[in-house]
Design a protein around this motif. Structure first.
Motif, PDB file in Angstrom:
ATOM      1  N   PRO A   1       0.836  -1.203   0.000  1.00  0.00           N
ATOM      2  CA  PRO A   1       0.000   0.000   0.000  1.00  0.00           C
ATOM      3  C   PRO A   1       0.869   1.251   0.000  1.00  0.00           C
ATOM      4  O   PRO A   1       1.929   1.287   0.612  1.00  0.00           O
ATOM      5  N   LEU A   2       0.433   2.267  -0.720  1.00  0.00           N
ATOM      6  CA  LEU A   2       1.202   3.490  -0.832  1.00  0.00           C
ATOM      7  C   LEU A   2       0.780   4.497   0.231  1.00  0.00           C
ATOM      8  O   LEU A   2      -0.392   4.609   0.560  1.00  0.00           O
TER       9      LEU A   2
ATOM     10  N   LEU B   1       3.597   8.923  -2.475  1.00  0.00           N
ATOM     11  CA  LEU B   1       3.018   9.513  -3.674  1.00  0.00           C
ATOM     12  C   LEU B   1       3.560  10.904  -3.962  1.00  0.00           C
ATOM     13  O   LEU B   1       3.497  11.364  -5.093  1.00  0.00           O
TER      14      LEU B   1
ATOM     15  N   ASN C   1       2.242   4.006  -9.753  1.00  0.00           N
ATOM     16  CA  ASN C   1       1.093   4.887  -9.619  1.00  0.00           C
ATOM     17  C   ASN C   1       1.471   6.302 -10.060  1.00  0.00           C
ATOM     18  O   ASN C   1       2.648   6.675 -10.059  1.00  0.00           O
TER      19      ASN C   1
ATOM     20  N   LEU D   1      -5.687   8.628  -2.694  1.00  0.00           N
ATOM     21  CA  LEU D   1      -6.378   7.505  -3.337  1.00  0.00           C
ATOM     22  C   LEU D   1      -6.630   7.773  -4.813  1.00  0.00           C
ATOM     23  O   LEU D   1      -6.630   6.845  -5.629  1.00  0.00           O
TER      24      LEU D   1
ATOM     25  N   TYR E   1      -4.662   9.103  -6.968  1.00  0.00           N
ATOM     26  CA  TYR E   1      -3.483   8.760  -7.760  1.00  0.00           C
ATOM     27  C   TYR E   1      -3.229   7.252  -7.791  1.00  0.00           C
ATOM     28  O   TYR E   1      -2.573   6.750  -8.700  1.00  0.00           O
ATOM     29  N   GLU E   2      -3.770   6.549  -6.805  1.00  0.00           N
ATOM     30  CA  GLU E   2      -3.661   5.094  -6.836  1.00  0.00           C
ATOM     31  C   GLU E   2      -4.539   4.491  -7.931  1.00  0.00           C
ATOM     32  O   GLU E   2      -4.338   3.348  -8.324  1.00  0.00           O
ATOM     33  N   ARG E   3      -5.504   5.249  -8.413  1.00  0.00           N
ATOM     34  CA  ARG E   3      -6.371   4.767  -9.495  1.00  0.00           C
ATOM     35  C   ARG E   3      -5.677   4.836 -10.856  1.00  0.00           C
ATOM     36  O   ARG E   3      -6.162   4.270 -11.834  1.00  0.00           O
TER      37      ARG E   3
ATOM     38  N   ASP F   1      -4.836  -4.952  -9.466  1.00  0.00           N
ATOM     39  CA  ASP F   1      -5.403  -3.988  -8.535  1.00  0.00           C
ATOM     40  C   ASP F   1      -6.861  -4.338  -8.224  1.00  0.00           C
ATOM     41  O   ASP F   1      -7.290  -4.263  -7.068  1.00  0.00           O
TER      42      ASP F   1
END
Length: 233
Positions: free
Chosen positions: A11-12, A17, A35, A84, A86-88, A176
């Protein structure tokens, strides 16, 4: 020369980030995937990729002369978001150069990452442009079930095509979605788009054609019909 693939799913954190280059999620030879970050370089690239992937629809909604304005809009739309967001996004790099990107969406993301009126440069777009953009958005809106992931868009820069980057990005999307407990992943693709063959090779299966009626769909999106394709995870 054989390349090995290294994959991590840690997990980031927000600190990660905000680094110039977030941790690599997967690597295969010269291709790495990570990411996106909130950096101006990444958000500018995401804006360019969205326009490249949706150029035909964007020109249909506005005009070719407005593409630079729309690139700036999508860059601004991607800036100043929570971690979250940027995790997409997954950015693929080839020998360290940004080469392509993929965006996933899950149920509830519309509420988590709402449209911001201040992002849209209304002074640079006419009333007709704004209205057609609204119509285009309405025509491409997708309901996402709780147990599914949606590939909002995926695009590889032309000079990097044919290097397997699209496949690697889709593999990352699968990973993911599984990590988040999804049972399947789906997308919409214009039936005129040859990318359907890539999706088929990745295990996506045609489910149905989305068409409000050819004339109405074209007025909304610039495309006459879309194919709904889904892959069981």
């Amino acid at each position: 020369m054989a390349y090995t693939s290294v994959t991590t799913q840690q997990p980031l954190s927000f600190e990660d980030l905000n680094q110039p280059s977030p941790p690599v999620l997967t690597a295969s030879g010269p291709v790495t995937v990570r990411n996106a970050s909130p950096s101006s370089e990444d958000t500018k690239f995401l804006g360019e990729v969205v326009i490249l992937g949706f150029e035909r629809k964007t020109v249909h909604a506005t005009s070719r002369s407005k593409l630079p304005v729309m690139k700036a809009y999508y860059q601004k739309h991607s800036s100043g978001r929570p971690p979250l967001f940027y995790e997409r996004y997954f950015i693929a790099e080839y020998d360290g150069e940004r080469a392509g990107a993929c965006c996933l969406r899950y149920q509830g993301d519309d509420a988590l990452f709402p449209e911001r009126n201040e992002d849209l440069p209304q002074s640079e777009l006419g009333c007709c442009d704004l209205f057609r953009l609204y119509i285009m958005t309405s025509g491409t809106k997708v309901d996402i079930p709780a147990d599914k992931a949606y590939v909002d868009h995926i695009c590889v820069l032309s000079k990097f095509r044919g290097k397997g980057i699209g496949k690697i990005l889709l593999d990352m999307a699968d990973m993911d979605a599984r990590k988040r407990g999804c049972k399947s992943i789906f997308l919409l693709v214009a039936t005129s788009n040859p990318a359907q063959h890539l999706y088929e090779r990745q295990g996506y299966v045609f489910k149905e054609t989305t068409c409000l009626c050819s004339c109405c769909m074209y007025c909304m999106t610039g495309e006459k019909e879309f194919a709904l394709m889904e892959k069981v995870l």
